[in-house]
Motif scaffolding. Sequence first.
Motif: not given
Lengths: 465, 198
Positions: A12-16, A24, A26-28, A122-123, A157-159
């Motif tokens: 659900r949080h993967t951007v790419r 990548q 997304f951090i909630g 959440l992330t 975001c985090l890698a």
Amino acid sequence: MGQTLLQKVWDRHTVRRLPTGQAQLFIGLHLIHEVTTPQAFDMLRQRGIGVAFPERTYATVDHIVPTLDQTRPFADELAEQMMAALERNCREFGIRFSDLNTDRQGIVHVIGPELGLTQPGLTIACGDSHTSTHGAFGAVAFGIGTSQVRDVLASQCLAIDPLKVRRISVSGALGPGVYAKDVILEIIARLGVRGGVGFAYEYGGAAVERMTMDERMTMCNMSIEGGARIGYVNPDETTFAYLEGRPFAPAGEAFERAKDWWRSMASDPDAAYDDVVELDGAAIEPRVTWGINPGQSVGVSERIPDPASAAADGDAVSEALDFMGFTAGSPISGTRVDVAFVGSCTNSRLSDLREAARVVQGHRVAPHVRALVVPGSKNVRRAAEAEGLHEIFREAGFEWRGAGCSMCLAMNPDRLDGREVCASSSNRNFKGRQGSPTGRTLLMSPAMVAAAAVGGEVTDVRTLL
Amino acid sequence: MSELRPIDRIAGTAIPLRGNNIDTDRIIPARYLKAITFEGLGAHAFEDDRASMPNHPFANPAYAGASILVVNENFGSGSSREHAPQALKRWGIHACVGQSFSEIFLGNATTIGLPCATAAPEDVETLIATVEQSPATPMVLSVDAQSIEAAGRTVPLGMPAAVRDSLLTGQWDATGLLLADFDEVRRVADSLPYVDGF
Ligand code: SF4
């Protein structure tokens, strides 16, 4: 085939997918504090970038906070500088800050849950390795370094590399005087301090399902001590009941909708795991560390190991015994302590203080022991005072302090002197961790710390209950 | 925005540091975290260990100027403090070779452009023995070739593909990469029910 909570939250949080092969994410929720952020904000300034989602960022101050005299400017000039830098950064970038003037200040891993910021699904990221604590709510929570703090501030975001999941199932019921701290110390002793590298630990089983949120936080907190960057427990009714009515938790109909979503994020019953470990909760006894890493612990009725008969790594055992000045083969029980510390993000919540108070009530701290209680947050402190716990501690001879990290890592004035031995409810017994390069730390539950304070030596708390 | 700085070849002498589970509290004691910049951290690397162990390699002038740190297992365990790799880098270390590294330490080191490569236990032992015998032995580490050359031998190294790529392409500083597709970040944020309070 079902999915684990980790997979669901991850997807659900993967951007790419990044060209480096990392995801990548997304951090909630981004939690920040004074120690690992000043350089990150400076890097943003140098590059002329702002904070992407200030409304998903929340700050507190904890590591450097003096627990006796909190008047500004702080007596410690460096601490004052760090505090001032965080104030300036939060002002400049529009970030909410529970500073010392609010009633919400405390250790970042205590206030996040307490305020309802920490929620299932959440992330979460924070520049602190014990961010794993927030996994108790079914969040995927990463401890990160300062450059990554910069990344999250800049991009939210985090890698990050993918993780495997190890399910750790604790069956049965814990005996009296045995706590979540003992369970996690047992797990780390069994799987080793690097057993969790590359894994997220999912804790479950009857014993974990029965635990309060405070206890689940203690377990997840020390996942990192076992090498696992993340630990989590699937959200359930206990989680929802804890969150209801918290300042930042959804309310009314939104809370009902939230519950549905939170439930849907829990691991499916047929989820596949990369590894499964099972423990019998009833067989665990109160544990105490005897060495210089959190994997070096024994049950309170056991003896300090012998390097010659140690199953593996006799060198590590010798090095630890050398530093600690302990004799192989002697019982851990009866080891003299000089200091007793109840506090840290592992064990400074209301239920921890209640258990410790229950042990000391009607007793006195041994004359040679310096004992202190440092609540994890102002809220914990207030709630404990409303129940009269501070009186119990003071009457027994404990000092009752303001909220912060304190002697967990001694960045404030609270520290060990010389070779002192400290019974500590914190999470790390590394050489020098509590402020004296030669100081010695014995990790144990808050109730065991209370028992050690009263006995003046490592004492089986079950004899005092 | 950050420019790309590829990192591949690191040449210099080495410094051996025996022991497993050397944690970040030992690499840089917590009292040096009390600062708002990373400057000056280098001088305090392993400060307490140097004080308590006269033979500590970081206190040994024979290893002064070394740029490659050779370690055993689970190096950098413990806290997430980036101060640890920062202190090593500012001490003059440009690469680490070891049996294994803690995850957060490896991530932090990579993101500041300090490559950490793994090697088999026997190869680590050979490297350590070589440099203990002759501290002046020149070594050349190649991120691209995943190897280190010392005393006429080439030792194979390991590195997660993502780490290797990010060093070789100069994208070890991830900020630019993460900001490259910000519309997509917003799209993911909008798809999460908690972002607007359910
Ligand atoms: S209490 Fe200790 S472990 Fe927890 S955040 Fe503070 S310093 Fe870190």
